[in-house]
Enzyme design. Structure first.
Site, short mmCIF file in Angstrom:
data_model
loop_
_atom_site.label_atom_id
_atom_site.label_comp_id
_atom_site.label_asym_id
_atom_site.label_seq_id
_atom_site.Cartn_x
_atom_site.Cartn_y
_atom_site.Cartn_z
CE LYS A 188 -4.30 -1.61 1.97
NZ LYS A 188 -3.98 -3.03 1.74
CG ASP A 247 -2.87 -3.80 -1.98
OD1 ASP A 247 -2.77 -4.69 -2.84
OD2 ASP A 247 -2.83 -4.04 -0.75
CD GLN A 263 -10.26 1.38 -5.45
OE1 GLN A 263 -10.34 2.49 -5.95
NE2 GLN A 263 -9.84 1.19 -4.22
NE ARG A 316 -5.25 -7.72 -5.82
CZ ARG A 316 -4.47 -7.24 -4.84
NH1 ARG A 316 -4.78 -6.10 -4.25
NH2 ARG A 316 -3.38 -7.87 -4.49
CE LYS A 324 -18.92 -7.22 -5.96
NZ LYS A 324 -19.99 -7.79 -5.11
N GLY A 325 -13.79 -2.57 -4.81
CA GLY A 325 -13.37 -1.34 -4.12
C GLY A 325 -13.97 -1.33 -2.73
CB THR A 383 -14.90 -10.93 -6.81
OG1 THR A 383 -16.21 -10.77 -6.26
CG2 THR A 383 -14.94 -12.00 -7.89
CG HIS A 384 -14.57 -13.07 -1.44
ND1 HIS A 384 -14.39 -11.73 -1.17
CD2 HIS A 384 -13.39 -13.66 -1.19
CE1 HIS A 384 -13.16 -11.52 -0.75
NE2 HIS A 384 -12.52 -12.67 -0.76
NE ARG A 393 -11.87 -7.55 4.33
CZ ARG A 393 -11.00 -6.83 3.65
NH1 ARG A 393 -9.78 -6.68 4.05
NH2 ARG A 393 -11.35 -6.27 2.52
C1 LIG Z 1 -7.38 -10.45 -3.22
C2 LIG Z 1 -8.15 -9.19 -2.97
C3 LIG Z 1 -7.47 -7.99 -2.99
C4 LIG Z 1 -8.15 -6.79 -2.79
N1 LIG Z 1 -7.48 -5.60 -2.93
C5 LIG Z 1 -8.17 -4.45 -2.83
C6 LIG Z 1 -7.54 -3.21 -3.10
O1 LIG Z 1 -6.36 -3.11 -3.44
N2 LIG Z 1 -8.30 -2.07 -2.96
C7 LIG Z 1 -9.63 -2.12 -2.61
O2 LIG Z 1 -10.25 -1.06 -2.53
N3 LIG Z 1 -10.22 -3.29 -2.34
C8 LIG Z 1 -9.55 -4.45 -2.44
N4 LIG Z 1 -10.18 -5.64 -2.20
C9 LIG Z 1 -11.53 -5.65 -1.58
C10 LIG Z 1 -12.64 -5.58 -2.61
O3 LIG Z 1 -12.63 -4.30 -3.20
C11 LIG Z 1 -14.00 -5.86 -1.95
O4 LIG Z 1 -14.25 -4.91 -0.97
C12 LIG Z 1 -14.14 -7.23 -1.33
O5 LIG Z 1 -13.51 -8.20 -2.11
C13 LIG Z 1 -15.61 -7.61 -1.20
O6 LIG Z 1 -16.25 -7.63 -2.43
P1 LIG Z 1 -16.68 -8.97 -3.21
O7 LIG Z 1 -16.36 -8.76 -4.64
O8 LIG Z 1 -16.06 -10.14 -2.58
O9 LIG Z 1 -18.26 -8.99 -3.12
P2 LIG Z 1 -19.27 -8.97 -1.90
O10 LIG Z 1 -20.61 -8.83 -2.50
O11 LIG Z 1 -18.84 -8.00 -0.87
O12 LIG Z 1 -19.11 -10.41 -1.28
C14 LIG Z 1 -19.60 -11.58 -1.89
C15 LIG Z 1 -19.77 -12.65 -0.81
O13 LIG Z 1 -18.49 -12.99 -0.27
C16 LIG Z 1 -18.59 -13.15 1.14
N5 LIG Z 1 -17.79 -12.12 1.79
C17 LIG Z 1 -17.32 -10.99 1.23
N6 LIG Z 1 -16.58 -10.28 2.10
C18 LIG Z 1 -16.59 -10.99 3.24
C19 LIG Z 1 -16.00 -10.81 4.51
N7 LIG Z 1 -15.26 -9.76 4.79
N8 LIG Z 1 -16.20 -11.77 5.44
C20 LIG Z 1 -16.95 -12.85 5.17
N9 LIG Z 1 -17.52 -13.08 4.00
C21 LIG Z 1 -17.36 -12.17 3.05
C22 LIG Z 1 -20.03 -13.06 1.50
O14 LIG Z 1 -20.56 -14.35 1.42
C23 LIG Z 1 -20.58 -12.18 0.39
O15 LIG Z 1 -21.93 -12.40 0.19
C24 LIG Z 1 -9.54 -6.83 -2.47
C25 LIG Z 1 -10.22 -8.04 -2.46
C26 LIG Z 1 -9.56 -9.21 -2.72
C27 LIG Z 1 -10.32 -10.50 -2.76
#
Ligand SMILES: Cc1cc2nc3c(=O)[nH]c(=O)nc-3n(C[C@H](O)[C@H](O)[C@H](O)COP(=O)(O)OP(=O)(O)OC[C@H]3O[C@@H](n4cnc5c(N)ncnc54)[C@H](O)[C@@H]3O)c2cc1C
Length: 283
Positions: free
Chosen positions: A72, A106, A136, A157, A160-161, A199-200, A262
């Protein structure tokens, strides 16, 4: 917060992170190490984070782990001393490059986006091919950034942000952000970039898989990325199906900011922690 952080953070020490990476590697997953620490207030703090990264990179080589690092810029002093920050990133890019490794920068809140992309461009112009960036989907500027960057064939990468941003610069609804995510990754693949799909969100993972298949993309053009402690079932499924999956492994003593984000992101966890805490208070 401490209980929450146990789930998302490998531990306070480098050895904790190395142990987690070893377990991930044994399960066929790659890792990217993140030394916790952001928005440092002094150059000394920024240099301490640089030293932690150098130690981490040396340990990755010593232990033969399949991992790289994510940094970062505010942790390396972007807001305190931008020149020092740039030099530190160059140092890490050189070390990573000498080891045949990659370095990810990042993306932080929107006040740092332009400075981060400018530094990335400088690094690429200087020949640091092993450096990648994050975009993002929620930011309205992202598609323009993709179009500006794509001629560099960048390694991006897409996520969503995670920062809370105002509506004039960021999409607010889930569907709009999903749509922008798909648009950004499609445009990047179209331009020849490598995309780390971070993403998850099962819908987005399925959409990425569909696009990968439709375009016949090989493993050199994409990987999936997830955070430590989140949706391990989905990560396992991707690995079982032969896709590259990298887990973001944060470690260090400065766990508070990371855990707070988180928590803001997933209020369900806040309810769970609160219930547990209240449960323990009951006689
Ligand atoms: C490898 C990686 C690197 C990242 N780097 C950055 C970055 O550099 N800058 C930045 O702004 N963001 C970063 N992010 C965060 C990203 O922007 C999202 O805020 C985060 O990934 C949640 O969004 P989602 O796409 O998983 O969707 P969501 O809709 O938030 O999540 C989908 C599902 O995943 C599960 N889930 C998601 N988050 C959690 C949690 N915290 N605990 C438990 N379950 C959860 C839940 O089941 C949820 O329904 C990163 C994410 C990842 C995976």
């Amino acid at each position: 917060m401490r209980r929450l952080s146990d789930r998302y953070i490998a531990g306070p020490e480098l050895d904790d992170a190395l142990a987690v990476v070893r377990t991930l590697n044994e399960a066929g997953k790659l890792a990217t190490l993140d030394v916790l620490g952001e928005e440092v207030a002094t150059a000394e703090e920024a240099l301490a984070i640089l030293a932690d990264y150098e130690e981490a990179m040396a340990a990755i080589e010593r232990d033969g782990l399949d991992a790289n690092c994510s940094v970062k810029l505010t942790g390396l002093g972007l807001t305190v001393d931008p020149e020092l920050c740039g030099e530190s990133v160059r140092t890490l890019a050189r070390t990573a490059g000498a080891n045949g490794r990659f370095l990810r920068i990042d993306m932080e809140d929107s006040s740092t986006t332009t400075a981060t992309l400018d530094l990335y461009r400088e690094l690429r112009a200087e020949g640091h091919e092993n450096v990648g960036i994050v975009l993002q989907a929620m930011l309205r500027r992202t598609l323009d950034d993709v179009l500006d960057l794509v001629e560099l064939r960048p390694n991006v990468r897409v996520c969503k942000g995670i920062y809370v941003e105002p509506a004039d610069i960021a999409y607010q609804g889930d569907e709009a952000i999903r749509f922008a995510f798909v648009e950004a990754m499609s445009a990047l693949w179209e331009g020849g970039a490598k995309v780390a799909v971070a993403t998850h969100d099962e819908w987005l993972v399925a959409e990425a898989l569909r696009l990968i298949e439709e375009r016949g993309l090989g493993p050199e053009r994409y990987e999936f990325q997830m955070l430590l402690g989140v949706r391990e079932d989905l990560a396992d499924e991707l690995v079982r199906n032969g896709h590259t999956l990298r887990v973001y492994v944060p470690y260090g003593r400065q766990w508070y900011e990371y855990s707070l984000r988180r928590l803001q992101e997933n209020p369900k966890i806040a309810r769970y922690v609160a219930r547990d805490t209240l449960g323990r208070l009951k006689p």
